[in-house]
Motif scaffolding. Sequence first.
Motif, PDB file in Angstrom:
ATOM      1  N   ASN A   1       0.811  -1.208   0.000  1.00  0.00           N
ATOM      2  CA  ASN A   1       0.000   0.000   0.000  1.00  0.00           C
ATOM      3  C   ASN A   1       0.849   1.264   0.000  1.00  0.00           C
ATOM      4  O   ASN A   1       0.422   2.291  -0.488  1.00  0.00           O
ATOM      5  CB  ASN A   1      -0.936   0.013   1.212  1.00  0.00           C
ATOM      6  CG  ASN A   1      -1.990  -1.057   1.111  1.00  0.00           C
ATOM      7  OD1 ASN A   1      -2.336  -1.476   0.017  1.00  0.00           O
ATOM      8  ND2 ASN A   1      -2.504  -1.497   2.239  1.00  0.00           N
ATOM      9  N   GLU A   2       2.064   1.190   0.529  1.00  0.00           N
ATOM     10  CA  GLU A   2       2.873   2.387   0.710  1.00  0.00           C
ATOM     11  C   GLU A   2       3.441   2.935  -0.594  1.00  0.00           C
ATOM     12  O   GLU A   2       3.212   4.082  -0.940  1.00  0.00           O
ATOM     13  CB  GLU A   2       4.021   2.106   1.674  1.00  0.00           C
ATOM     14  CG  GLU A   2       3.543   1.782   3.080  1.00  0.00           C
ATOM     15  CD  GLU A   2       4.671   1.339   3.984  1.00  0.00           C
ATOM     16  OE1 GLU A   2       5.848   1.497   3.597  1.00  0.00           O
ATOM     17  OE2 GLU A   2       4.370   0.831   5.073  1.00  0.00           O
ATOM     18  N   ASN A   3       4.171   2.131  -1.347  1.00  0.00           N
ATOM     19  CA  ASN A   3       4.878   2.689  -2.504  1.00  0.00           C
ATOM     20  C   ASN A   3       4.563   1.987  -3.827  1.00  0.00           C
ATOM     21  O   ASN A   3       5.213   2.258  -4.822  1.00  0.00           O
ATOM     22  CB  ASN A   3       6.388   2.704  -2.244  1.00  0.00           C
ATOM     23  CG  ASN A   3       6.915   1.325  -1.913  1.00  0.00           C
ATOM     24  OD1 ASN A   3       6.217   0.338  -2.090  1.00  0.00           O
ATOM     25  ND2 ASN A   3       8.147   1.259  -1.438  1.00  0.00           N
ATOM     26  N   GLY A   4       3.614   1.091  -3.856  1.00  0.00           N
ATOM     27  CA  GLY A   4       3.211   0.461  -5.111  1.00  0.00           C
ATOM     28  C   GLY A   4       4.164  -0.590  -5.638  1.00  0.00           C
ATOM     29  O   GLY A   4       4.038  -1.001  -6.780  1.00  0.00           O
ATOM     30  N   THR A   5       5.124  -1.041  -4.829  1.00  0.00           N
ATOM     31  CA  THR A   5       6.041  -2.084  -5.274  1.00  0.00           C
ATOM     32  C   THR A   5       5.404  -3.448  -5.037  1.00  0.00           C
ATOM     33  O   THR A   5       4.578  -3.597  -4.141  1.00  0.00           O
ATOM     34  CB  THR A   5       7.381  -2.008  -4.509  1.00  0.00           C
ATOM     35  OG1 THR A   5       7.106  -2.152  -3.119  1.00  0.00           O
ATOM     36  CG2 THR A   5       8.096  -0.707  -4.773  1.00  0.00           C
ATOM     37  N   PRO A   6       5.761  -4.432  -5.838  1.00  0.00           N
ATOM     38  CA  PRO A   6       5.197  -5.777  -5.608  1.00  0.00           C
ATOM     39  C   PRO A   6       5.531  -6.265  -4.206  1.00  0.00           C
ATOM     40  O   PRO A   6       6.597  -5.971  -3.676  1.00  0.00           O
ATOM     41  CB  PRO A   6       5.882  -6.645  -6.672  1.00  0.00           C
ATOM     42  CG  PRO A   6       6.375  -5.700  -7.699  1.00  0.00           C
ATOM     43  CD  PRO A   6       6.650  -4.393  -6.979  1.00  0.00           C
ATOM     44  N   GLU A   7       4.570  -7.016  -3.608  1.00  0.00           N
ATOM     45  CA  GLU A   7       4.787  -7.480  -2.235  1.00  0.00           C
ATOM     46  C   GLU A   7       5.906  -8.510  -2.181  1.00  0.00           C
ATOM     47  O   GLU A   7       6.125  -9.263  -3.114  1.00  0.00           O
ATOM     48  CB  GLU A   7       3.502  -8.055  -1.650  1.00  0.00           C
ATOM     49  CG  GLU A   7       3.148  -9.429  -2.142  1.00  0.00           C
ATOM     50  CD  GLU A   7       1.930 -10.007  -1.464  1.00  0.00           C
ATOM     51  OE1 GLU A   7       1.939 -10.138  -0.231  1.00  0.00           O
ATOM     52  OE2 GLU A   7       0.982 -10.311  -2.178  1.00  0.00           O
ATOM     53  N   LYS A   8       6.596  -8.523  -1.058  1.00  0.00           N
ATOM     54  CA  LYS A   8       7.675  -9.482  -0.847  1.00  0.00           C
ATOM     55  C   LYS A   8       7.081 -10.751  -0.250  1.00  0.00           C
ATOM     56  O   LYS A   8       6.333 -10.703   0.704  1.00  0.00           O
ATOM     57  CB  LYS A   8       8.713  -8.918   0.123  1.00  0.00           C
ATOM     58  CG  LYS A   8       9.384  -7.673  -0.362  1.00  0.00           C
ATOM     59  CD  LYS A   8      10.399  -7.995  -1.408  1.00  0.00           C
ATOM     60  CE  LYS A   8      11.167  -6.737  -1.782  1.00  0.00           C
ATOM     61  NZ  LYS A   8      12.002  -6.924  -2.931  1.00  0.00           N
ATOM     62  N   LEU A   9       7.445 -11.881  -0.831  1.00  0.00           N
ATOM     63  CA  LEU A   9       7.020 -13.176  -0.311  1.00  0.00           C
ATOM     64  C   LEU A   9       8.189 -13.792   0.447  1.00  0.00           C
ATOM     65  O   LEU A   9       9.350 -13.519   0.143  1.00  0.00           O
ATOM     66  CB  LEU A   9       6.574 -14.087  -1.453  1.00  0.00           C
ATOM     67  CG  LEU A   9       5.300 -13.641  -2.168  1.00  0.00           C
ATOM     68  CD1 LEU A   9       5.056 -14.499  -3.399  1.00  0.00           C
ATOM     69  CD2 LEU A   9       4.106 -13.691  -1.239  1.00  0.00           C
ATOM     70  N   PRO A  10       7.887 -14.635   1.421  1.00  0.00           N
ATOM     71  CA  PRO A  10       8.956 -15.212   2.241  1.00  0.00           C
ATOM     72  C   PRO A  10       9.938 -16.076   1.458  1.00  0.00           C
ATOM     73  O   PRO A  10      11.125 -16.098   1.758  1.00  0.00           O
ATOM     74  CB  PRO A  10       8.224 -16.056   3.273  1.00  0.00           C
ATOM     75  CG  PRO A  10       6.791 -15.779   3.124  1.00  0.00           C
ATOM     76  CD  PRO A  10       6.572 -15.024   1.867  1.00  0.00           C
ATOM     77  N   PHE A  11       9.450 -16.792   0.452  1.00  0.00           N
ATOM     78  CA  PHE A  11      10.300 -17.686  -0.334  1.00  0.00           C
ATOM     79  C   PHE A  11      10.266 -17.250  -1.799  1.00  0.00           C
ATOM     80  O   PHE A  11       9.316 -16.597  -2.237  1.00  0.00           O
ATOM     81  CB  PHE A  11       9.816 -19.137  -0.231  1.00  0.00           C
ATOM     82  CG  PHE A  11       9.728 -19.634   1.190  1.00  0.00           C
ATOM     83  CD1 PHE A  11      10.869 -19.839   1.945  1.00  0.00           C
ATOM     84  CD2 PHE A  11       8.501 -19.881   1.771  1.00  0.00           C
ATOM     85  CE1 PHE A  11      10.782 -20.292   3.257  1.00  0.00           C
ATOM     86  CE2 PHE A  11       8.401 -20.328   3.078  1.00  0.00           C
ATOM     87  CZ  PHE A  11       9.545 -20.533   3.823  1.00  0.00           C
ATOM     88  N   ALA A  12      11.264 -17.658  -2.543  1.00  0.00           N
ATOM     89  CA  ALA A  12      11.285 -17.352  -3.969  1.00  0.00           C
ATOM     90  C   ALA A  12      10.080 -18.028  -4.626  1.00  0.00           C
ATOM     91  O   ALA A  12       9.903 -19.240  -4.531  1.00  0.00           O
ATOM     92  CB  ALA A  12      12.581 -17.847  -4.596  1.00  0.00           C
ATOM     93  N   LYS A  13       9.240 -17.216  -5.246  1.00  0.00           N
ATOM     94  CA  LYS A  13       7.995 -17.738  -5.800  1.00  0.00           C
ATOM     95  C   LYS A  13       8.250 -18.815  -6.855  1.00  0.00           C
ATOM     96  O   LYS A  13       7.551 -19.829  -6.883  1.00  0.00           O
ATOM     97  CB  LYS A  13       7.155 -16.606  -6.389  1.00  0.00           C
ATOM     98  CG  LYS A  13       5.767 -17.056  -6.785  1.00  0.00           C
ATOM     99  CD  LYS A  13       4.842 -15.901  -7.071  1.00  0.00           C
ATOM    100  CE  LYS A  13       5.108 -15.363  -8.438  1.00  0.00           C
ATOM    101  NZ  LYS A  13       4.128 -14.356  -8.854  1.00  0.00           N
ATOM    102  N   ASN A  14       9.265 -18.624  -7.681  1.00  0.00           N
ATOM    103  CA  ASN A  14       9.516 -19.609  -8.740  1.00  0.00           C
ATOM    104  C   ASN A  14       9.903 -20.974  -8.164  1.00  0.00           C
ATOM    105  O   ASN A  14       9.572 -22.009  -8.737  1.00  0.00           O
ATOM    106  CB  ASN A  14      10.552 -19.100  -9.738  1.00  0.00           C
ATOM    107  CG  ASN A  14      11.883 -18.799  -9.097  1.00  0.00           C
ATOM    108  OD1 ASN A  14      11.990 -18.662  -7.880  1.00  0.00           O
ATOM    109  ND2 ASN A  14      12.910 -18.663  -9.925  1.00  0.00           N
TER     110      ASN A  14
END
Length: 134
Positions: free
Chosen positions: A9-22
């Motif tokens: 919500n703050e700066n429009g960057t994609p959210e960080k996930l705990p593990f590498a999504k791929n």
Amino acid sequence: MSEEKKFDNENGTPEKLPFAKNEVVKLMKRNLDSDKMIREQVKVEMNRFLYSILCEVCRQLNDYPYTTIDYGMFKECIYPYTNIKKINQEKERILMHLDAIKADCDALAMDVEKSLRIKDTSQSDSIVDFSIDE
């Protein structure tokens, strides 16, 4: 229908996930049928789910008073996740046993009612007066 990307919500960057999504997706695809397609939300939620399991196991490991975590402690903490089938079978066995106990109790209650029945009609009862006459 397009799939939405999750953004902070703050700066429009994609959210960080705990593990590498791929890596998570690769593991999912390795264990799913080849004709399955995985929606973006499922990929994100699987990542979060795995993280929540990791946090819960670590919380349980923190309950030990020792500074070194050994394999036995780890195995004990992951038991509910690795033996869910065995746990569910034991639950079913206990529930069936409780049903049998309940049936036995119901049968005993019926026997008590039948053998110790008190007649409700005053004509067939012989009432003895135990009161003290003055």
